[in-house]
Design an enzyme around this catalytic site. Sequence first.
Site, PDB file in Angstrom:
ATOM      1  N   ALA A 151     -63.808  12.608  10.363  1.00 43.58           N
ATOM      2  CA  ALA A 151     -64.533  13.871  10.301  1.00 43.58           C
ATOM      3  C   ALA A 151     -64.343  14.520   8.935  1.00 43.58           C
ATOM      4  O   ALA A 151     -63.308  14.337   8.279  1.00 43.58           O
ATOM      5  CB  ALA A 151     -64.033  14.798  11.412  1.00 43.58           C
ATOM      6  N   PRO A 152     -65.329  15.291   8.476  1.00 43.84           N
ATOM      7  CA  PRO A 152     -65.247  15.894   7.131  1.00 43.84           C
ATOM      8  C   PRO A 152     -64.012  16.762   6.912  1.00 43.84           C
ATOM      9  O   PRO A 152     -63.568  16.914   5.780  1.00 43.84           O
ATOM     10  CB  PRO A 152     -66.529  16.723   7.043  1.00 43.84           C
ATOM     11  CG  PRO A 152     -67.477  16.072   7.998  1.00 43.84           C
ATOM     12  CD  PRO A 152     -66.628  15.554   9.112  1.00 43.84           C
ATOM     13  N   ARG A 153     -63.454  17.318   7.970  1.00 41.61           N
ATOM     14  CA  ARG A 153     -62.283  18.180   7.790  1.00 41.61           C
ATOM     15  C   ARG A 153     -61.012  17.386   7.524  1.00 41.61           C
ATOM     16  O   ARG A 153     -59.976  17.966   7.192  1.00 41.61           O
ATOM     17  CB  ARG A 153     -62.101  19.071   9.022  1.00 41.61           C
ATOM     18  CG  ARG A 153     -61.857  18.316  10.313  1.00 41.61           C
ATOM     19  CD  ARG A 153     -61.790  19.265  11.501  1.00 41.61           C
ATOM     20  NE  ARG A 153     -61.589  18.572  12.760  1.00 41.61           N
ATOM     21  CZ  ARG A 153     -62.564  18.073  13.505  1.00 41.61           C
ATOM     22  NH1 ARG A 153     -63.823  18.184  13.097  1.00 41.61           N
ATOM     23  NH2 ARG A 153     -62.315  17.456  14.651  1.00 41.61           N
ATOM     24  N   TYR A 154     -61.077  16.047   7.717  1.00 42.37           N
ATOM     25  CA  TYR A 154     -59.876  15.226   7.551  1.00 42.37           C
ATOM     26  C   TYR A 154     -59.859  14.431   6.246  1.00 42.37           C
ATOM     27  O   TYR A 154     -58.831  13.877   5.881  1.00 42.37           O
ATOM     28  CB  TYR A 154     -59.737  14.250   8.719  1.00 42.37           C
ATOM     29  CG  TYR A 154     -59.538  14.913  10.053  1.00 42.37           C
ATOM     30  CD1 TYR A 154     -58.488  15.807  10.259  1.00 42.37           C
ATOM     31  CD2 TYR A 154     -60.396  14.648  11.120  1.00 42.37           C
ATOM     32  CE1 TYR A 154     -58.305  16.418  11.481  1.00 42.37           C
ATOM     33  CE2 TYR A 154     -60.215  15.259  12.338  1.00 42.37           C
ATOM     34  CZ  TYR A 154     -59.177  16.146  12.525  1.00 42.37           C
ATOM     35  OH  TYR A 154     -58.986  16.759  13.732  1.00 42.37           O
ATOM     36  N   ILE A 155     -60.968  14.311   5.574  1.00 42.28           N
ATOM     37  CA  ILE A 155     -61.032  13.481   4.373  1.00 42.28           C
ATOM     38  C   ILE A 155     -61.315  14.350   3.154  1.00 42.28           C
ATOM     39  O   ILE A 155     -61.877  15.454   3.264  1.00 42.28           O
ATOM     40  CB  ILE A 155     -62.094  12.369   4.495  1.00 42.28           C
ATOM     41  CG1 ILE A 155     -63.466  12.961   4.812  1.00 42.28           C
ATOM     42  CG2 ILE A 155     -61.694  11.358   5.548  1.00 42.28           C
ATOM     43  CD1 ILE A 155     -64.575  11.933   4.921  1.00 42.28           C
TER      44      ILE A 155
END
Length: 918
Positions: A151-155
Amino acid sequence: MDDIKDKDKDKKDENLSRQQDETGTDGDDLAVDEHSDYKPVDRFDASAVHHLSGMYKNWFLDYASYVILERAVPHIEDGLKPVQRRILHSMKQMDDGRYNKVANIVGHTMQYHPHGDASIGDALVQMGQKDLLIDTQGNWGNILTGDSAAAPRYIEARLSKFALDTVFNPKTTEWQLSYDGRNKEPITLPVKFPLLLAQGANGIAVGLSSRILPHNINEICEAAISYLRGEEFHLYPDFPTGGSIDVSRYNDGQRGGTLKVRAKIEKLDNKTLVIREIPFTKTASSLQESITKAVEKGKLKIRKVEDMTAREVEIQLHLAPGVSSDKTIDALYAFTDCEINIAPNCCVIEDNKPQFLTVSDVLRHSVDRTKGLLRRELEIRRGELQEQLFYASLEQIFIEERIYKGKPFENATNTDELCAYIDKCLTPFYPSMIREVRKEDILRLLEIKMQRIAKFNKDKNEELIARIKDEIAGIDKDLSEMTRVTIEWFQFLQKKYGKDHPRRTEIKSFDTIIAAKVAEKNEKLYVDRKEGFIGYGLKKAEFVQNCSDLDDVVVFFRDGKYKVIKIQDKVFVGKNILHVQVFKKGDKRTIYNVVYRDGKTGPYYIKRFNITSITRDREYDLTLGTPGSKVMYFTANPNGEAEVIKVTLNPNPKKKKQNIFMEKDFSTIKIKGRAAQGNLLTREGIHRISLKSHGHSTLGGRKVWFDPDVKRINFDSHGELLGEFFDDDEILVVLKNGEYYFTNFDSNNHYDGDILRIEKFDSKKVWTAVVYDADNQNYPYLKRFYMEESKKHQSFVGDNPNSRLILLTDQVYPRINVVYGGADAARGNEEIDCEQFVGVKGFKAKGKRITTYAVEKIEELEPTRFPEEQDNGDDDASGGSDGTANDSAENLDPDAGKSQRQVIDEITGQLELFPDDE
């Protein structure tokens, strides 16, 4: 609440009463009259009519143009789609050298991109997976396995150094307002590199698509340099998934071209194949699925498919017992996604409209744009330096001439008087100025602090002026040599970033694999002669041969008709079937030997022919087509065999003495086309034709060629002729590392890429080799030996992997020259006659050491002795198969031991009581 309702009701009644007073009618009548008075718009009034077709056409064209220009197709100037351009612009604005959460980048990009976060996130992940413009951190997915990113919040991501070097320069960027008018965004980014070719692009718009394949950075730089130098260049794709490509029909990436892409398949051992590189656009799981489906359909005989992919691809294929690994490799390319075709389509936006170009066109345009951007940057820098030089000179004059201490300066009452006084004082120096002195320049002088004036150092200022002039002179030189500057720019990029981007995809020529030739024999062909059916579903009928469901079948009938049909489960072909077999297109070695009767009472003809090409389902005739014709004798010979037949004629009762026997050797009949009439055999009636003896092939051995481009053998005169091969002959393959092995001459065989020698094996040939033996201090050893037959790889340089082969020759009397070097260079050189130096032993023998001195090189010399030519004489010419084979040939005559009279009596059913004395 009730009061409110009552008030609303009273208000409605009041309005209704007012309407009634105005119209003189009650409320019900009003409603009726209003509807009855409605008149529809006149359909012939052009101003009031809107044609749906026209509205659709205009709206569709607007929508299609928007999708093409603003979403799907990259721009040729920077090689980016709008969403990619906006992402990079946002990342540059956020750039502080640290990683940013992808979610933050997506949110920031939404200021410029009007299509939501999903499209931005997907485009960002795709750019990050290309490992060129974006430096990634975290789980960004895997193009080899098809796994999606986290997910974008993790990368996290940041701009790469390559992007910072090549993509951005606000001074040369053209700007426009964003979709809501609140921000500025670049029309195109000033990319100083053919980014479109490096990244590739894939987009589907309305009415057209774009597919530009990625290319290697090193090769792009080299091609750009070649173009700038006026040299020829070629660019071919390079994929991050590896594999190999055939670019023979690439067509420079233009629409209409085709690129063949193959997985890289290796032999782990004789029973196991492993796939380590996959075709572009495929994943390990999709490739495994295609292989599994082919196995289920019977196209491949693979016992087990094991996907061991982790960071790198590894798919192991365990073969069934007795299955050829070489043939399986070909079948994988023919029936699975191990080989795919990619159709490039180089469509880009140029001059605000789509253009179909070639890869070379894109490269030339990008290089020219890079040269223009470099020129613009130099011009901007030159202008900045000139301004700096101008002000440094102006400031020095202002301070050295003490203009700030004059009476008019001190007594000036306003700024205009000050400016006028300074302008008057500077007038004598204007001719030496770079440009005209403006009022803002004088105002800038007034801003100089007294502290700076007090500390002013003339020497340092003149040194600064000299440095600026030197830099301007260097820029002027560069501007006059922009081709050199651009070449140096690409050389800089290649040196800095090229080592991180080696070519992954191998360029090679592919051999054309015919699916029917490599298909596994997964079916059995049957024939029901009585009912006239053939197929692989007739389990209780007569078995013909193993076949595949891709084969064609040729069927011959007793009346001489024949045709080729596609094999099926069960198909009716007609009764009186004479012969059925699998048909091989282009087969010149299968020869049909035939005797047929022309018409019901006509003469008999004998012929030999082959069938190389034929139209499927069309009926042909091997006779002359006369009604009542009949095939009397028929054989199909896979290697052109020519037997001897015995023809028994119908006896004539009126003749007392007659010869009813005649023999015919098919080897005396020339092989002609299938439509040839043939040779006249007899005009007499034939009782029967029988086989007297089996014959030998009249075609001789099969000529075999080796094609070094595809590393395969063939029978079509492509490449190097290896010789004429018979059934038991083998091919010897010698590798550069000193290993050798043997193969048969099956066209499905695969050969290694590091071949030193490949030839027809001669067991009597003596080989001579010079080897640096790692087990004996790397001294050179000379050995002579025979190649012993082995299907496995054997090494004649020894088991130590550090031993090296220096020289290999098959000369009968070889000579070598040893040149000494190093500390022993004074010894000069030494010539050695190899045949006298060492005897012939086994290939595993060490051989004889040549010297212990330091050797610079060892080279082969021209031989001075040659073997004597042997005179075979006439014995060999008259011997062999023509001399002895016929004498010992098996006699299959069904009338052996019988006299001619006895055979006549058997045919007529009569008994000769008083035979004539002969």
